[in-house]
Design an enzyme around this catalytic site. Structure first.
Site, PDB file in Angstrom:
ATOM      1  N   ASP A   1      71.070  36.918  45.697  1.00  0.00           N
ATOM      2  CA  ASP A   1      70.273  36.856  46.928  1.00  0.00           C
ATOM      3  C   ASP A   1      69.786  35.441  47.201  1.00  0.00           C
ATOM      4  OD1 ASP A   1      70.414  39.596  46.758  1.00  0.00           O
ATOM      5  OD2 ASP A   1      68.414  39.810  45.896  1.00  0.00           O
ATOM      6  N   TYR A   2      69.423  35.212  48.447  1.00  0.00           N
ATOM      7  CA  TYR A   2      68.864  33.932  48.903  1.00  0.00           C
ATOM      8  C   TYR A   2      67.704  33.498  48.004  1.00  0.00           C
ATOM      9  CZ  TYR A   2      66.851  30.565  52.256  1.00  0.00           C
ATOM     10  OH  TYR A   2      66.368  29.436  52.860  1.00  0.00           O
TER      11      TYR A   2
END
Length: 242
Positions: A102-103
């Protein structure tokens, strides 16, 4: 001579399964002729095109990146955000990440141009350990962590951890540091599992992938994998499928 779908996967164009579908759909040409036969074999002298684009026969390369937070696990981003390949500017080959982080998640990410190797590692049936360290708001009980191992149905999707244990907890700050091991890697899986238990994740880092770890590296660092490391990962995944 190698099977056509294997050559396409090796070039990083698509997974072997997608490559097979592309062949069936008539999107692949060999020496200018459309080929729809899955058993077709080609040599290094054959010209292969996928959707009109010639396949570049690159030597396979393998990299390990310590992905920082705030970076997209992709090769490009239409919003202009930083992507993982920005950290490997010296690499000329058409590499892509094996799976995603994820970011807001940091940690170990592998990149390659070898599609077959990527699929081998990503498939859950090959049981390659992916070890995460999560910092949670709140301290889950042992019974709740057992629930993660049994599996949780979230929005019709079954999410499961192989292992989960509390490394440390801070009752004053009402937080815990928890190790979680996954074999699959579904979208935001660790965060969604803890949210379902009522313990949002503050920070998340992937510390290990199969036999590899981040020893001696800082966020943003990258390095090529050594030949024996690639071999070990391949053997680990293939052993678990026998």
């Amino acid at each position: 001579m190698e099977r056509l779908q294997k050559v396409i996967a090796h070039a990083g164009v698509a997974s072997r399964r997608k490559a097979e579908q592309m062949i069936i759909d008539g999107k692949v040409k060999v020496n200018g002729e459309v080929v729809k036969e899955l058993g077709t074999k080609v040599s290094s002298n054959d010209e292969v095109e996928v959707e009109g684009v010639p396949i570049v026969k690159e030597a396979p390369v393998y990299y390990l990146l310590y992905k920082p937070r705030g970076v997209i696990s992709s090769v490009s981003d239409d919003k202009g955000r930083k992507v993982v390949t920005d950290y490997l500017p010296e690499v000329d080959e058409r590499i892509f990440p094996i799976g995603r982080l994820d970011y807001d998640t940091s940690g170990l990410l592998l990149l390659t141009n070898d599609g077959e190797f990527a699929n081998l590692l990503m498939h859950p049936k090959h049981e390659v350990d992916k070890v995460y360290i999560a910092k949670t708001k709140g301290i889950p009980s042992r019974e709740q962590l057992q629930q993660l191992k049994k599996g949780i149905n979230i929005d019709g999707e079954y999410l499961k951890a192989v292992h989960a244990k509390i490394n440390s907890s801070d009752p004053k700050k009402n937080s815990a540091i928890i190790q979680v091991i996954l074999h699959e890697g579904k979208n935001r899986q660790v965060r969604r599992m803890f949210e379902a238990l009522g313990y949002p994740v503050d920070k998340l880092k992937r510390e290990r992938y199969g036999t590899l770890d981040l020893h001696g590296m800082n966020a943003g660092d990258s390095r090529p994998l050594k030949p024996h490391e690639v071999k070990q990962l391949r053997q680990l995944a293939e052993k678990n499928v026998e």
